[in-house]
Enzyme design. Structure first.
Site, short mmCIF file in Angstrom:
data_model
loop_
_atom_site.label_atom_id
_atom_site.label_comp_id
_atom_site.label_asym_id
_atom_site.label_seq_id
_atom_site.Cartn_x
_atom_site.Cartn_y
_atom_site.Cartn_z
N SER A 106 -31.17 32.53 22.82
CA SER A 106 -31.94 31.27 22.62
C SER A 106 -32.68 31.22 20.91
O SER A 106 -32.89 32.40 20.74
CB SER A 106 -32.70 30.94 23.61
N TYR A 128 -40.72 31.64 28.63
CA TYR A 128 -39.23 31.64 28.26
C TYR A 128 -39.05 32.25 26.85
O TYR A 128 -38.41 32.96 26.43
CB TYR A 128 -38.90 30.14 28.29
#
Length: 264
Positions: free
Chosen positions: A145, A158
């Site tokens: 990511s 996250y």
């Protein structure tokens, strides 16, 4: 040159490969000749995904296990080895996100995200590495990511997990590169999937959704990515074409990380 990108004879495990990005990655591997294996937490999702792979003309091997449970992972990897073959390629794709402001997030919620997005890749990689060493090499791809590099409101857990996953990627490369194991990451940008569809729906007056406008303005490519945009990069990292690429995170983001944005 074509042979360098072939995955013929390879067994690829994609965690969370029943839909979305994981499904696209597994499909790309199948198109390149690999035998695909995937998992999910629920049997109905596994069965539905097998039907979808079959419609595309691919035979997929689906397993039910929890990537955060070390015993389940070890048992599943042993079973896959017996029933399908030694895992040559691992993609740690399974993940979750909780969009909660940090001061409102409980420690239990934070730990859950860390467990799925960081601890699980460690557990699954640890389970497949010994057989890769014995076989003479392998490929591990972690879905890292852009939050491996950037922070944003409401995604503290996250971003922490993905930043940790980036460093786990580098450490696996450092520790096992001498065994011909390459561990790299893919950092997807904003990808158009069913999960992000609500963020791209036009407003009642026909204008763009505010978040859609934000992403388009921040992306030099001026569009959302598609799951097809990830196929070439993951096949590259899974193939012999990337045998001297190790500890790298390949960002497939349309240029977001390179771009400061337009002047007001």
């Amino acid at each position: 040159m074509k042979n360098q990108f072939s995955l013929e004879g390879k067994v690829a495990l994609v965690t969370g490969g029943s839909y979305g990005i994981g499904f696209a990655i597994a499909t790309a591997f199948a198109e390149a000749g690999a035998t695909i294996v995937f998992n999910d937490l629920k049997i109905d999702l596994v069965e539905k995904a097998i039907e979808e792979y079959t419609k595309l003309g691919f035979k997929a091997h689906g397993y039910v296990f929890d990537v955060t449970n070390e015993n389940e992972v070890n048992e599943a990897v042993a079973k896959i080895s017996r029933e399908v073959g030694t895992i040559d390629i691992l993609v740690n794709n399974a993940g979750i996100i909780k969009r909660i402001p940090m001061v409102d997030m409980t420690a239990a919620e934070f730990r859950q995200v860390i467990d799925v997005d960081l601890n699980a890749p460690f557990i699954v990689a640890k389970a497949v590495i010994p057989a890769m060493i014995k076989k003479g090499g392998g490929k591990i791809i972690n879905i890292c990511s852009m939050m491996s590099e950037l922070g944003r409101e409401t995604v503290s857990a996250y971003a922490a997990a993905k930043g940790g996953l980036k460093m786990l990627t580098r450490n696996i490369a450092s520790e096992y590169g001498g065994f011909n194991i390459q561990c790299n990451g893919i950092g997807p940008g904003y990808i158009a999937t069913p999960q992000t569809a609500p963020l791209r729906e036009p407003q009642a007056d026909g204008s763009r959704h505010p978040f859609d406008s934000f992403i388009i303005a921040k992306t030099p490519a001026a569009r959302w990515g598609t799951t097809d945009d990830l196929k070439g990069p993951v096949v590259f990292l899974a193939s012999s074409a990337s045998d001297f690429v190790n500890g790298h995170v390949l960002y497939v983001d349309g240029g977001i990380l390179a771009y400061i944005g337009k002047q007001p």
